[in-house]
Design a protein around this motif. Structure first.
Motif, mmCIF file in Angstrom:
data_model
loop_
_atom_site.group_PDB
_atom_site.id
_atom_site.type_symbol
_atom_site.label_atom_id
_atom_site.label_comp_id
_atom_site.label_asym_id
_atom_site.label_seq_id
_atom_site.Cartn_x
_atom_site.Cartn_y
_atom_site.Cartn_z
ATOM 1 N N TYR A 1 58.206 53.864 -47.636
ATOM 2 C CA TYR A 1 58.220 52.246 -46.661
ATOM 3 C C TYR A 1 59.095 52.674 -45.539
ATOM 4 C CZ TYR A 1 62.653 52.712 -49.138
ATOM 5 O OH TYR A 1 63.972 53.163 -49.783
ATOM 6 N N LEU A 2 59.676 53.740 -45.274
ATOM 7 C CA LEU A 2 60.610 54.124 -44.396
ATOM 8 C C LEU A 2 60.032 54.672 -43.020
ATOM 9 C CD1 LEU A 2 63.730 53.821 -43.225
ATOM 10 C CD2 LEU A 2 63.954 56.162 -44.341
ATOM 11 N N VAL A 3 60.213 54.305 -41.688
ATOM 12 C CA VAL A 3 59.910 54.876 -40.459
ATOM 13 C C VAL A 3 60.758 54.864 -39.543
ATOM 14 C CG1 VAL A 3 58.443 52.792 -39.700
ATOM 15 C CG2 VAL A 3 58.006 55.120 -38.686
ATOM 16 N N THR A 4 61.087 56.077 -39.039
ATOM 17 C CA THR A 4 62.501 56.501 -38.338
ATOM 18 C C THR A 4 61.703 57.151 -37.021
ATOM 19 O OG1 THR A 4 62.712 58.442 -39.509
ATOM 20 C CG2 THR A 4 64.067 56.287 -40.275
ATOM 21 N N ALA A 5 62.544 57.015 -36.036
ATOM 22 C CA ALA A 5 62.205 57.781 -34.834
ATOM 23 C C ALA A 5 63.385 58.015 -34.034
ATOM 24 C CB ALA A 5 61.363 56.603 -33.743
ATOM 25 N N PRO A 6 63.529 58.895 -32.993
ATOM 26 C CA PRO A 6 64.853 59.435 -32.473
ATOM 27 C C PRO A 6 65.156 58.365 -31.333
ATOM 28 C CG PRO A 6 62.778 60.838 -31.555
ATOM 29 C CD PRO A 6 62.250 59.919 -32.718
ATOM 30 N N ALA A 7 64.048 58.021 -30.836
ATOM 31 C CA ALA A 7 64.693 56.901 -29.422
ATOM 32 C C ALA A 7 63.555 56.322 -28.846
ATOM 33 C CB ALA A 7 65.434 57.869 -28.273
ATOM 34 N N TRP A 8 63.897 55.395 -28.015
ATOM 35 C CA TRP A 8 62.710 54.583 -27.270
ATOM 36 C C TRP A 8 61.642 55.159 -26.849
ATOM 37 C CZ3 TRP A 8 61.926 55.427 -22.470
ATOM 38 C CH2 TRP A 8 62.981 55.932 -21.533
ATOM 39 N N PRO A 9 61.599 56.553 -26.492
ATOM 40 C CA PRO A 9 60.295 57.209 -25.869
ATOM 41 C C PRO A 9 59.073 57.090 -27.311
ATOM 42 C CG PRO A 9 62.041 58.287 -25.049
ATOM 43 C CD PRO A 9 62.821 57.375 -26.064
ATOM 44 N N ALA A 10 59.667 56.992 -28.498
ATOM 45 C CA ALA A 10 58.734 56.988 -29.622
ATOM 46 C C ALA A 10 58.190 55.781 -30.010
ATOM 47 C CB ALA A 10 59.705 57.518 -30.973
ATOM 48 N N PRO B 1 55.571 54.002 -29.289
ATOM 49 C CA PRO B 1 54.107 53.959 -29.503
ATOM 50 C C PRO B 1 53.918 54.379 -31.055
ATOM 51 C CG PRO B 1 54.247 54.488 -27.343
ATOM 52 C CD PRO B 1 55.810 54.572 -27.606
ATOM 53 N N ALA B 2 54.423 55.493 -31.323
ATOM 54 C CA ALA B 2 54.361 56.192 -32.562
ATOM 55 C C ALA B 2 55.119 55.360 -33.686
ATOM 56 C CB ALA B 2 54.519 57.497 -32.438
ATOM 57 N N TRP B 3 56.330 55.041 -33.317
ATOM 58 C CA TRP B 3 57.202 54.229 -34.305
ATOM 59 C C TRP B 3 56.627 53.031 -34.660
ATOM 60 C CZ3 TRP B 3 61.356 50.487 -32.956
ATOM 61 C CH2 TRP B 3 62.357 50.294 -33.796
ATOM 62 N N MET B 4 56.467 52.143 -33.780
ATOM 63 C CA MET B 4 55.617 50.975 -34.078
ATOM 64 C C MET B 4 54.244 50.936 -34.664
ATOM 65 S SD MET B 4 57.477 48.068 -33.432
ATOM 66 C CE MET B 4 58.766 49.032 -34.433
ATOM 67 N N ARG B 5 53.303 51.739 -34.225
ATOM 68 C CA ARG B 5 52.241 52.058 -34.864
ATOM 69 C C ARG B 5 52.303 52.330 -36.322
ATOM 70 N NH1 ARG B 5 50.418 56.421 -32.476
ATOM 71 N NH2 ARG B 5 50.074 55.266 -30.466
ATOM 72 N N LYS B 6 53.367 53.071 -36.944
ATOM 73 C CA LYS B 6 53.420 53.544 -37.977
ATOM 74 C C LYS B 6 54.036 52.350 -38.850
ATOM 75 C CE LYS B 6 53.320 58.350 -37.209
ATOM 76 N NZ LYS B 6 53.907 59.720 -37.412
ATOM 77 N N PHE B 7 54.832 51.699 -38.268
ATOM 78 C CA PHE B 7 55.474 50.246 -38.872
ATOM 79 C C PHE B 7 54.533 49.457 -39.191
ATOM 80 C CE2 PHE B 7 58.220 46.380 -38.413
ATOM 81 C CZ PHE B 7 58.872 46.571 -39.674
ATOM 82 N N MET B 8 53.658 49.121 -38.095
ATOM 83 C CA MET B 8 52.639 48.271 -38.421
ATOM 84 C C MET B 8 51.608 48.572 -39.436
ATOM 85 S SD MET B 8 51.812 46.602 -34.557
ATOM 86 C CE MET B 8 53.123 46.617 -33.484
ATOM 87 N N GLU B 9 51.301 49.835 -39.597
ATOM 88 C CA GLU B 9 50.467 50.401 -40.544
ATOM 89 C C GLU B 9 50.998 50.054 -41.953
ATOM 90 O OE1 GLU B 9 49.838 54.558 -39.812
ATOM 91 O OE2 GLU B 9 48.469 54.102 -38.044
ATOM 92 N N LEU B 10 52.198 50.263 -42.241
ATOM 93 C CA LEU B 10 52.953 49.760 -43.218
ATOM 94 C C LEU B 10 52.992 48.524 -43.620
ATOM 95 C CD1 LEU B 10 56.285 52.215 -43.285
ATOM 96 C CD2 LEU B 10 54.075 52.804 -44.471
ATOM 97 N N LEU B 11 53.372 47.592 -42.464
ATOM 98 C CA LEU B 11 52.852 46.025 -42.781
ATOM 99 C C LEU B 11 51.634 45.648 -43.104
ATOM 100 C CD1 LEU B 11 54.990 44.984 -39.640
ATOM 101 C CD2 LEU B 11 55.654 44.730 -42.191
ATOM 102 N N GLY B 12 50.488 46.672 -42.733
ATOM 103 C CA GLY B 12 49.188 46.181 -43.158
ATOM 104 C C GLY B 12 48.450 45.451 -41.875
ATOM 105 N N THR B 13 49.231 45.860 -40.626
ATOM 106 C CA THR B 13 48.551 45.147 -39.274
ATOM 107 C C THR B 13 47.593 46.249 -38.834
ATOM 108 O OG1 THR B 13 50.823 44.429 -38.782
ATOM 109 C CG2 THR B 13 49.308 44.391 -36.865
ATOM 110 N N ARG B 14 46.410 45.495 -38.682
ATOM 111 C CA ARG B 14 45.323 46.204 -38.029
ATOM 112 C C ARG B 14 45.001 45.828 -36.674
ATOM 113 N NH1 ARG B 14 40.074 46.468 -41.428
ATOM 114 N NH2 ARG B 14 39.774 47.409 -39.527
ATOM 115 N N ILE B 15 45.162 46.735 -35.825
ATOM 116 C CA ILE B 15 44.891 46.691 -34.398
ATOM 117 C C ILE B 15 43.567 47.583 -34.205
ATOM 118 C CG2 ILE B 15 45.722 47.295 -32.140
ATOM 119 C CD1 ILE B 15 48.406 47.224 -33.206
#
Length: 195
Positions: free
Chosen positions: A168-177, A179-193
């Motif tokens: 359930y945990l998604v982590t990232a190093p800094a704001w350049p991440a 796109p990947a960080w929010m995409r993976k978080f939204m997948e965990l939430l069940g958000t479909r884009i």
């Protein structure tokens, strides 16, 4: 997709991009986001800081925008939320001293609800004691804290653009991440884009 209810834990000198961009991205796809800060109420502001990578041994820091909170910290109940976001910056250094902040994080971890934490936000996860046995990443200067908390370290790529998912945990190093960080978080939430 029904929108989810997301809680965001912030404080003064939260990293500007790490609060503004995820807040807006999550709203954009139909989620409700409540940004709260210990000791503050809806309508209050937190100051932000812009951290950048300019070739120095560490990031530089400049004043950012003011960010308006839209919920009152003392009124929130973590059980009312589907996911948690912890931005970085300097705010995590001191909001982790707040017992209710740690209880909130523990609620999400124990319930295995999606948690997205970035950069120095992982200091809050460390203080809450929820990283034991997990794999995560963070801003590289946080690696000793993450490892001492019992987590396995996921290396940061050269562009600071990677994100790590462990359950359930998604982590990232800094704001350049973002796109990947929010995409993976939204997948965990069940958000479909849709593409």
């Amino acid at each position: 997709m029904a929108g989810k209810k997301i809680l965001m834990l912030v404080g003064d000198f939260v990293e500007d991009y790490e609060v503004m961009v995820p807040f807006q991205m999550l709203l954009m796809v139909g989620h409700t986001v409540h940004a709260v800060c210990p000791g503050k109420k809806a309508g209050d502001k937190v100051r932000t800081a812009v951290h950048d990578f300019e070739g120095d041994q560490t990031y530089s820091e400049k004043p950012g925008h003011n960010f308006t909170l839209n919920a009152t910290f003392d009124e929130i109940r973590p059980e009312d939320y589907d996911g948690l976001v912890i931005p970085g910056g300097r705010a995590p250094e001191y909001i982790r001293l707040n017992a209710k902040v740690l209880d909130i994080v523990r609620h999400f971890a124990q319930a295995q609800k999606p948690i997205a934490s970035i950069c120095h936000g992982q200091l809050v996860l460390v203080a809450a004691g929820v990283l034991q046995g997990r794999t995560c990443t963070a801003y590289p200067a946080i690696k000793p804290d993450v490892v001492a908390a019992g987590a396995s370290w996921a290396d940061v790529n050269d562009t600071f653009s990677n994100a790590e998912v462990d359950g359930y945990l998604v982590t990232a190093p800094a704001w350049p991440a973002h796109p990947a960080w929010m995409r993976k978080f939204m997948e965990l939430l069940g958000t479909r884009i849709e593409p």
